[in-house]
Design an enzyme around this catalytic site. Structure first.
Site, mmCIF file in Angstrom:
data_model
loop_
_atom_site.group_PDB
_atom_site.id
_atom_site.type_symbol
_atom_site.label_atom_id
_atom_site.label_comp_id
_atom_site.label_asym_id
_atom_site.label_seq_id
_atom_site.Cartn_x
_atom_site.Cartn_y
_atom_site.Cartn_z
ATOM 1 N N HIS A 62 0.869 -1.188 0.000
ATOM 2 C CA HIS A 62 0.000 0.000 0.000
ATOM 3 C C HIS A 62 0.897 1.227 0.000
ATOM 4 C CE1 HIS A 62 -3.200 2.768 0.668
ATOM 5 N NE2 HIS A 62 -2.709 3.165 1.831
ATOM 6 N N ASP A 64 1.058 5.070 -0.341
ATOM 7 C CA ASP A 64 0.366 6.360 -0.321
ATOM 8 C C ASP A 64 1.032 7.339 -1.272
ATOM 9 O OD1 ASP A 64 -1.704 6.036 1.733
ATOM 10 O OD2 ASP A 64 -0.014 5.720 3.088
ATOM 11 N N ASP A 186 -7.725 1.656 2.144
ATOM 12 C CA ASP A 186 -7.353 2.583 3.213
ATOM 13 C C ASP A 186 -8.305 3.753 3.432
ATOM 14 O OD1 ASP A 186 -5.717 3.374 5.321
ATOM 15 O OD2 ASP A 186 -4.422 4.602 4.060
ATOM 16 N N HIS A 436 -6.204 9.780 -0.793
ATOM 17 C CA HIS A 436 -6.940 9.788 0.475
ATOM 18 C C HIS A 436 -6.155 10.393 1.636
ATOM 19 C CE1 HIS A 436 -4.960 5.772 0.245
ATOM 20 N NE2 HIS A 436 -4.709 5.985 1.512
#
Length: 995
Positions: A62, A64, A186, A436
């Site tokens: 994951h 970001d 997420d 996000h």
């Protein structure tokens, strides 16, 4: 023409070469090249065992697109003192490890990172990666430029960033690059409109990790963690139906099974001659976890996410242990253990669920608000970093203007008198801003600054496109000036020039009337329109509050105000001249007026308090009581008996359910002119407002200015404005979902489970992306916002909206710094200015007013300025459309696709049954759409423009209601007449040439 294309008096077998090339670019294969035989996607899945529990291990990372570090810092592995993370090394390592074992699988999500890595690879490495993708060993999921936030993003920006990421994958890898599942592991709560968009983009399913802790508990006991989400009240099923799965561990591996360099779990030690041999213990613990997980899911297939934040930088650690785990657990099958472990992907797991042919629980609401514990509601980020949220919204409007003018101006817009330019920098900046931890406001301060810097750089690039295009369309090469601080009355040109022109570009496909407000130092001006007619205007003094907030960045003493009327998808020009002799500026009066009024609205004030007291719609002759004031919640510092959870960037947790009123009265001054009427209210040194009514407006404007929030008392503050009315709401109110469909909310209530409310304020807050309203049988008060904000209806007849937050404690969700924004301009704390627009209507017709109004705020006109006199041959007015689109139709996208083609999206902007006048089908003729473009051919695509519409096939799922999916072909794809039904968006790739 093939693939649902639109004919232009051409035989089916005689497509122009240019159009064939256009079609090949979407399909992902070069023209004339035979499509290779592929074993990707569902064809690449490992076999499962029908009589066993199949455990699908999904290796993933994951990554970001900015959070604790900037996008660049994450990619390169810079600033590891903040967080150890380097995406380029992850991709290097994963590819190396996939080549060592053909059974291994890996999924990748964030195209923003992958695109950058791909460009740096050698041709041989690119070919190697293509082979991994074609064999399904490396699979892309989600595929957007980023994994967008779902609460604070506008649907138009989400569609854009998904389109950009998916287009790159499509053009680079062909069909094997197309993701089959959406993957939002997420984001902090999930919007129904996102599910609707994903369904229309062709995804077969959707997986996420976060949902309310109470909702999860109920779904576990009912084995409803996998469901069918019916994500639209208007679109015919299954158009917006999306199978949705909730992952068992968020997006982390099961406890004890993390084998990254960032993990502390012991590796599998499988040499029996060594003292610390642990295979038996690992197998036992794994089987216990798998069997426990199986009890809360519905089939004999379960999924485990094997990875987490920025993991797999040394992929050998993960894969070496996963290889062993699979081998040793599956060896137990010889002893009768009915568990089968395999490398898998979300799409392979989804395929097995589809093969199960079961019925699934049906969901029609959304997953807001999200709480991970009784006092931990993630509703603060709906408002966090309000200045960045506004800048993102303005940037979206600027990007759409840039995209449209790049098309309408033709090639000269990219290489014209003001230089070479393109819109790509702005597209990438806006795409990254949807992440996000970007527009959500949940990043570190230096990362928020980087997002804003990227948007500013993108707009600088787009300004050249806009200038080139407007120069070509108007025939004038005069230098164009941009004034991006008009909200605080700063524009050096208008402050100093005695004669200048204002060019108003309208990105909407209908004419608009827009209030222009310019800083000036003269006392009287003449304004004339494109026809040379004099326009009513007024000079008013700059307010003390505006002078205070702009500080030393501007010196105008007055503001020139007039109403501009701009044609659809076009521009108009106003000439402004300083008059040597003329009436003085309008004066301000200290007394509170009894009322301000135009032909549509009447607004009254309490003479004792200076506050609003009523609002009347003069057309319907309906009046409601309306009072409005400002309050602040004392943010929890975490030190109380119930919980140690403080308010922070993510979490909203007030110390009390009763906010502090900032002032019971407002000091006022008023300005009343034929052009506009204002009541300027001052509540405290850090809170002021202008109540403004323009002459021809059907909406009342509340321009609020809040900050810097005082913290000398060591109390964090969360500032709201609250509208209290006589409307009988019965605890219901309504909010939009990402700017599109409206959802009903009720205080202390969730549609799918019995709520135990532990936070009566934060637990009743919802995202408001563009509008919210309260209503009863006769009246509806709608509030249109200029950015995403959080709000709720805590009391009957009341609507409150959070405007600003300043907090002194971190909320322990990873960002590791308090939300305490300062800058060089505002070292004592951030000052934020914004607008709320209020309209009062009867409920059956309210949508006819608030939907266009919300679109006008989202896509506001772009103003450019030229100094002095224009050349006599300058074209002063232009529309890119032959005629305005019908009120129900919104031109969502017009952007250049390649040299000969454009991407067009048309949207029906009303819900089914929402409007008596505008909720029916509407037909538009594409050939009669544009004034400067001749449409030569084209084809219809899915929403994300990475599949032909007539080739888009999706899994069909059966809800527990027992109904069968309704399959319906909408409209005739072989005609130029395009019919739109409520809430439908249709996407077309058109080959065009300038007329």
């Amino acid at each position: 023409m093939t693939r649902g294309s639109l004919s232009c008096n051409m035989a089916a077998g005689s497509l122009p070469v240019a159009l064939l090339v256009l079609l090949s670019r979407v399909s992902g294969f070069p023209l004339g090249q035979e499509e290779p035989k592929l074993t990707c996607g569902y064809e690449s899945c490992h076999a499962t065992k029908p009589n066993m529990l199949n455990v699908h291990l999904v290796p993933h990372t994951h990554d970001d697109v900015g959070w604790l570090k900037t996008v660049d810092q994450y990619y390169y592995g810079d600033r590891n003192d903040i967080q150890h993370a380097g995406v380029q090394y992850i991709l290097d390592s994963v590819v190396d490890q996939l080549l060592k074992n053909p059974d291994r699988r890996f999924i990748y999500v964030e195209t923003a990172f992958f695109y950058r890595w791909w460009k740096q690879q050698s041709p041989s490495m690119q070919q190697t990666v293509k082979e991994l993708v074609n064999e399904g060993r490396l699979e892309f999921v989600n595929g957007g430029w980023c994994m967008s936030d779902e609460a604070t993003t506008h649907y138009s920006a989400v569609i854009d960033q998904m389109t950009m990421g998916l287009r790159f994958l499509n053009e680079t890898f062909g069909p094997c690059g197309r993701p089959r599942v959406a993957w939002h592991i997420d984001p902090f709560g999930h919007a129904r409109e996102h599910a609707s968009m994903f369904a229309q983009m062709g995804y077969d399913g959707f997986f996420f990790g976060r949902l309310d802790y109470q909702d999860r508990t109920r779904r576990q006991s009912a084995r409803e963690q996998e469901l069918l989400w019916r994500a639209s009240d208007s679109l015919e099923p299954p158009m917006a139906d999306l199978f949705t799965g909730i992952l068992p561990n968020g997006y982390n591996p099961p406890e004890g099974f993390c084998w990254d360099q960032s993990c502390d779990d012991p590796p599998i030690r499988d040499d029996p001659d060594l003292e610390d041999y642990n295979v038996d213990d690992v197998v036992r613990r794994f089987l216990a976890i798998a069997n426990h997980q199986a009890k809360v899911y519905k089939t004999n297939h379960i999924i485990m996410t094997m990875g987490s934040d920025f993991q797999y930088e040394n992929a050998n650690l993960w894969y070496k242990n996963l290889d062993k785990l699979i081998r040793y657990v599956n060896a137990q099958q010889a002893d009768g253990v009915g568990v089968n472990v395999l490398y898998s992907t979300p799409s392979c797991y989804l395929q097995e669920l589809h093969r199960a042919n079961l019925t699934w629980a049906l969901k029609t609401d959304d997953f807001f608000p999200y709480a991970d514990a009784a006092h931990d509601y993630w509703t603060g980020y709906f408002t966090s970093r309000p200045a960045l949220k506004r800048y993102e919204r303005i940037s979206n409007s600027n990007l759409q203007t840039c995209n449209q003018l790049e098309v309408l101006g033709g090639p000269v817009s990219r290489n014209g008198p003001f230089g070479k330019a393109d819109s790509q920098t702005m597209k990438e900046a806006m795409a990254v801003a949807q992440h996000h931890d970007a527009v959500s406001g949940t990043e570190k301060q230096h990362v928020a600054n980087d997002y804003a810097r990227r948007l500013a750089s993108g707009w600088q690039h787009c300004q050249v496109v806009v200038s080139n295009s407007l120069s070509a369309l108007s025939g004038s090469s005069a230098e164009r000036i941009y004034c991006d601080r008009l909200n605080i009355s700063v524009c050096p040109l208008t402050e100093s020039s005695e004669k200048f022109s204002v060019h108003v570009y309208n990105p909407l496909a209908r004419p608009v009337t827009w209030p222009v407000r310019l800083p000036v130092n003269g006392s009287s001006y003449d304004v004339s329109d494109a026809e040379g007619r004099s326009v009513d205007c007024q000079v008013v003094p700059v307010s003390a509050q505006t002078a205070a907030v702009r500080r030393s960045r501007g010196f105008a003493v007055n503001e020139l105000v007039f109403q501009a009327q701009a044609p659809p998808l076009g521009f108009t020009t106003y000439s402004v001249s300083l008059l040597r002799d003329g009436p003085p500026p309008a004066s301000t009066q200290r007394r509170v007026p009894a009322a301000i009024q135009n032909q549509f609205l009447r607004v009254t004030f309490d003479p004792d308090t200076g506050l609003l007291s009523s609002l009347t719609n003069l057309e319907t002759k309906r009046t409601i009581k309306l009072t409005q004031n400002f309050y602040w919640y004392n943010a929890s510092d975490g030190h109380n008996s119930e919980s140690d959870q403080p308010s922070g960037a993510y979490i909203f947790r007030p110390n009390s359910s009763t906010p502090f009123i900032i002032s019971k009265t407002a000091k006022t001054e008023s300005v009343q002119t034929p052009v506009l009427q204002e009541v300027r209210q001052w509540f405290a040194p850090w809170v002021s407002q202008v109540v403004r009514l323009h002459r021809d407006s059907r909406a009342l404007e509340l321009e609020w200015t809040v900050g810097p929030l005082p913290i000398s008392d060591d109390l964090g503050k969360e500032v709201i404005t609250r509208l209290d009315t006589s409307i009988k709401t019965s605890e219901y109110f309504y909010t939009d979902s990402n700017g599109r469909e409206v959802l009903q909310r009720k205080k202390d209530f969730r549609p799918t489970w019995k709520l135990r409310q532990s936070e009566p304020i934060a637990g009743n807050y919802y995202p408001i992306n563009s509008r919210a309203f309260i209503k009863d049988d006769v009246d509806q008060l709608t509030v249109v916002t200029d950015r995403s904000q959080g709000g709720g209806s805590i009391q009957n007849g009341s609507l409150e909206i959070m405007l600003h937050r300043r907090l002194l404690h971190d909320d322990v969700r990873g960002v590791a710094e308090p939300l305490n924004e300062t800058s060089s301009v505002f070292p004592d704390g951030l000052v934020v200015r914004g607008r709320l627009l209020l309209s009062l209507d009867r409920p059956p017709s309210a949508a006819d007013a608030h939907r266009p109004l919300a679109q006008q705020v989202v896509l506001q006109p772009t103003l450019t300025f030229t100094d002095g006199d224009l050349h006599p041959d300058t074209r002063l007015e232009f529309s890119g459309l032959q005629a305005a689109l019908p009120p129900a139709v919104h031109l969502l996208t017009l952007t250049q696709w390649d040299e000969d083609s454009v991407l067009l999206r048309l949207e029906h902007q009303f819900q089914s049954g929402e409007s008596k006048r505008n909720s029916g089908p509407v037909t538009v003729n594409l050939q009669k759409l544009f004034s400067t473009l001749e449409v030569l051919g084209g084809s219809e695509l899915n929403l994300s423009a990475n599949q032909w519409k007539d080739e888009m096939t999706r899994f069909h799922w059966t809800p527990q209601t027992g109904e069968e999916p309704l399959l319906k072909t909408l409209g005739d794809p072989s005609a130029w007449e395009v019919t739109l039904r409520p809430m439908e968006i249709r996407t077309f790739l058109l080959r065009v040439r300038l007329r």
